[in-house]
Design a protein around this motif. Structure first.
Motif, PDB file in Angstrom:
ATOM      1  N   ASP A   7     -16.193 -41.252 -11.072  1.00  0.00           N
ATOM      2  CA  ASP A   7     -14.782 -41.156 -11.441  1.00  0.00           C
ATOM      3  C   ASP A   7     -14.691 -41.183 -12.971  1.00  0.00           C
ATOM      4  N   GLU A   8     -13.489 -41.024 -13.502  1.00  0.00           N
ATOM      5  CA  GLU A   8     -13.333 -40.878 -14.952  1.00  0.00           C
ATOM      6  C   GLU A   8     -13.921 -42.063 -15.720  1.00  0.00           C
ATOM      7  N   ARG A   9     -13.617 -43.264 -15.308  1.00  0.00           N
ATOM      8  CA  ARG A   9     -14.102 -44.444 -16.034  1.00  0.00           C
ATOM      9  C   ARG A   9     -15.621 -44.530 -15.973  1.00  0.00           C
ATOM     10  N   GLN A  10     -16.179 -44.358 -14.795  1.00  0.00           N
ATOM     11  CA  GLN A  10     -17.642 -44.404 -14.666  1.00  0.00           C
ATOM     12  C   GLN A  10     -18.291 -43.307 -15.499  1.00  0.00           C
ATOM     13  N   LEU A  11     -17.673 -42.149 -15.527  1.00  0.00           N
ATOM     14  CA  LEU A  11     -18.189 -41.043 -16.328  1.00  0.00           C
ATOM     15  C   LEU A  11     -18.203 -41.412 -17.811  1.00  0.00           C
ATOM     16  N   LEU A  12     -17.084 -41.898 -18.323  1.00  0.00           N
ATOM     17  CA  LEU A  12     -17.001 -42.262 -19.738  1.00  0.00           C
ATOM     18  C   LEU A  12     -17.983 -43.377 -20.089  1.00  0.00           C
ATOM     19  N   GLU A  13     -18.045 -44.401 -19.251  1.00  0.00           N
ATOM     20  CA  GLU A  13     -18.985 -45.504 -19.494  1.00  0.00           C
ATOM     21  C   GLU A  13     -20.420 -44.995 -19.446  1.00  0.00           C
ATOM     22  N   GLY A  14     -20.710 -44.124 -18.499  1.00  0.00           N
ATOM     23  CA  GLY A  14     -22.058 -43.575 -18.367  1.00  0.00           C
ATOM     24  C   GLY A  14     -22.460 -42.719 -19.555  1.00  0.00           C
ATOM     25  N   LEU A  15     -21.512 -41.921 -20.062  1.00  0.00           N
ATOM     26  CA  LEU A  15     -21.804 -41.088 -21.227  1.00  0.00           C
ATOM     27  C   LEU A  15     -22.061 -41.942 -22.467  1.00  0.00           C
ATOM     28  N   VAL A  16     -21.267 -42.996 -22.657  1.00  0.00           N
ATOM     29  CA  VAL A  16     -21.499 -43.893 -23.791  1.00  0.00           C
ATOM     30  C   VAL A  16     -22.851 -44.588 -23.627  1.00  0.00           C
ATOM     31  N   ASP A  17     -23.133 -45.077 -22.430  1.00  0.00           N
ATOM     32  CA  ASP A  17     -24.413 -45.763 -22.210  1.00  0.00           C
ATOM     33  C   ASP A  17     -25.605 -44.827 -22.414  1.00  0.00           C
ATOM     34  N   ALA A  53     -25.124 -48.393 -35.877  1.00  0.00           N
ATOM     35  CA  ALA A  53     -24.585 -48.259 -34.518  1.00  0.00           C
ATOM     36  C   ALA A  53     -24.083 -49.617 -34.008  1.00  0.00           C
ATOM     37  N   THR A  54     -24.739 -50.690 -34.405  1.00  0.00           N
ATOM     38  CA  THR A  54     -24.275 -52.036 -34.055  1.00  0.00           C
ATOM     39  C   THR A  54     -22.915 -52.284 -34.699  1.00  0.00           C
ATOM     40  N   PHE A  55     -22.787 -51.904 -35.950  1.00  0.00           N
ATOM     41  CA  PHE A  55     -21.520 -52.001 -36.676  1.00  0.00           C
ATOM     42  C   PHE A  55     -20.425 -51.231 -35.935  1.00  0.00           C
ATOM     43  N   VAL A  56     -20.729 -50.021 -35.508  1.00  0.00           N
ATOM     44  CA  VAL A  56     -19.748 -49.173 -34.814  1.00  0.00           C
ATOM     45  C   VAL A  56     -19.283 -49.839 -33.518  1.00  0.00           C
ATOM     46  N   GLU A  57     -20.222 -50.371 -32.743  1.00  0.00           N
ATOM     47  CA  GLU A  57     -19.866 -51.092 -31.509  1.00  0.00           C
ATOM     48  C   GLU A  57     -18.906 -52.233 -31.821  1.00  0.00           C
ATOM     49  N   LYS A  58     -19.242 -52.974 -32.857  1.00  0.00           N
ATOM     50  CA  LYS A  58     -18.427 -54.148 -33.204  1.00  0.00           C
ATOM     51  C   LYS A  58     -17.060 -53.753 -33.740  1.00  0.00           C
ATOM     52  N   LEU A 127      -8.211 -46.635 -24.848  1.00  0.00           N
ATOM     53  CA  LEU A 127      -9.615 -46.918 -24.557  1.00  0.00           C
ATOM     54  C   LEU A 127     -10.338 -45.620 -24.208  1.00  0.00           C
ATOM     55  N   ARG A 128      -9.648 -44.697 -23.569  1.00  0.00           N
ATOM     56  CA  ARG A 128     -10.220 -43.384 -23.238  1.00  0.00           C
ATOM     57  C   ARG A 128     -10.655 -42.668 -24.527  1.00  0.00           C
ATOM     58  N   PHE A 129      -9.806 -42.694 -25.547  1.00  0.00           N
ATOM     59  CA  PHE A 129     -10.159 -42.098 -26.848  1.00  0.00           C
ATOM     60  C   PHE A 129     -11.376 -42.798 -27.437  1.00  0.00           C
ATOM     61  N   ILE A 130     -11.392 -44.121 -27.370  1.00  0.00           N
ATOM     62  CA  ILE A 130     -12.507 -44.883 -27.942  1.00  0.00           C
ATOM     63  C   ILE A 130     -13.818 -44.501 -27.264  1.00  0.00           C
ATOM     64  N   TYR A 131     -13.818 -44.381 -25.953  1.00  0.00           N
ATOM     65  CA  TYR A 131     -15.040 -43.945 -25.258  1.00  0.00           C
ATOM     66  C   TYR A 131     -15.471 -42.562 -25.757  1.00  0.00           C
ATOM     67  N   GLY A 132     -14.539 -41.632 -25.855  1.00  0.00           N
ATOM     68  CA  GLY A 132     -14.876 -40.296 -26.345  1.00  0.00           C
ATOM     69  C   GLY A 132     -15.405 -40.332 -27.764  1.00  0.00           C
ATOM     70  N   HIS A 133     -14.754 -41.126 -28.608  1.00  0.00           N
ATOM     71  CA  HIS A 133     -15.214 -41.266 -29.993  1.00  0.00           C
ATOM     72  C   HIS A 133     -16.627 -41.848 -30.031  1.00  0.00           C
ATOM     73  N   MET A 134     -16.892 -42.844 -29.203  1.00  0.00           N
ATOM     74  CA  MET A 134     -18.219 -43.475 -29.193  1.00  0.00           C
ATOM     75  C   MET A 134     -19.310 -42.504 -28.722  1.00  0.00           C
ATOM     76  N   VAL A 135     -18.995 -41.661 -27.756  1.00  0.00           N
ATOM     77  CA  VAL A 135     -19.980 -40.660 -27.327  1.00  0.00           C
ATOM     78  C   VAL A 135     -20.348 -39.777 -28.516  1.00  0.00           C
ATOM     79  N   ALA A 136     -19.346 -39.283 -29.222  1.00  0.00           N
ATOM     80  CA  ALA A 136     -19.589 -38.399 -30.366  1.00  0.00           C
ATOM     81  C   ALA A 136     -20.326 -39.132 -31.484  1.00  0.00           C
ATOM     82  N   GLU A 137     -19.874 -40.319 -31.826  1.00  0.00           N
ATOM     83  CA  GLU A 137     -20.470 -41.089 -32.925  1.00  0.00           C
ATOM     84  C   GLU A 137     -21.933 -41.430 -32.648  1.00  0.00           C
ATOM     85  N   LEU A 138     -22.191 -41.961 -31.463  1.00  0.00           N
ATOM     86  CA  LEU A 138     -23.565 -42.360 -31.141  1.00  0.00           C
ATOM     87  C   LEU A 138     -24.478 -41.148 -30.985  1.00  0.00           C
TER      88      LEU A 138
END
Length: 160
Positions: A7-17, A53-58, A127-138
């Protein structure tokens, strides 16, 4: 559940992970000197990328989403400072700090909905934007790391 059927949340979390895993991989098989190698004019090093990347997470999860002031989280004032290595920074220590930050980020995000909004200097973000941003950033930084590590490995003496 595989990520492509999530589902959308699992997808976003999985992409960030997946990108978090790639960032951790930057330090695989590097010794301390190699991890600190500066091959470009900027402060970018393999170890510095993982520290950043630790800084970005924080910044995004520990401060913005959790609502903890940056000073309490212990964040430097500027992005450039997040790449600066201290004498005490080691491959194992920086790797573990990143893994710990990711675990905390997951715990923080788990208590919020994708549509929930958080303050940002350009206006509220979900939070959806943040997940997308984190995928791109990482992903961007993992790619930088891949190139640096390729250059480092190419400089190693060949074994007979």
């Amino acid at each position: 559940m595989t990520i492509h059927l999530a589902d959308e949340r699992q997808l976003l979390e999985g992409l960030v992970d997946a990108q978090r895993h790639e960032v951790v991989g930057i330090l695989e098989d590097l010794d301390e000197a190699e991890a600190r190698s500066r091959l470009v004019p900027s402060l970018t090093t393999p170890l510095g990328l993982v520290k950043h990347a630790t800084f970005v997470e924080k910044v995004w999860f520990h401060s913005r989403v959790a609502g903890v002031p940056r000073s309490v989280v212990g964040l430097p004032d500027t992005v450039d400072e997040s790449f600066v290595l201290a004498d005490a920074d080691t491959v194992d220590g920086v790797r573990q700090a990143f893994l710990d930050a990711c675990a905390r980020s997951r715990a923080v995000a788990a208590t919020h909905d994708l549509d929930e909004q958080f303050p940002w200097h350009q206006g509220p973000v979900s939070l959806r934007f943040i997940y997308g941003h984190m995928v791109a950033e990482l992903a961007r930084h993992a790619g930088h790391g891949d190139i640096l590590v390729e250059q480092i490995r190419a400089q190693r003496p060949t074994r007979a």
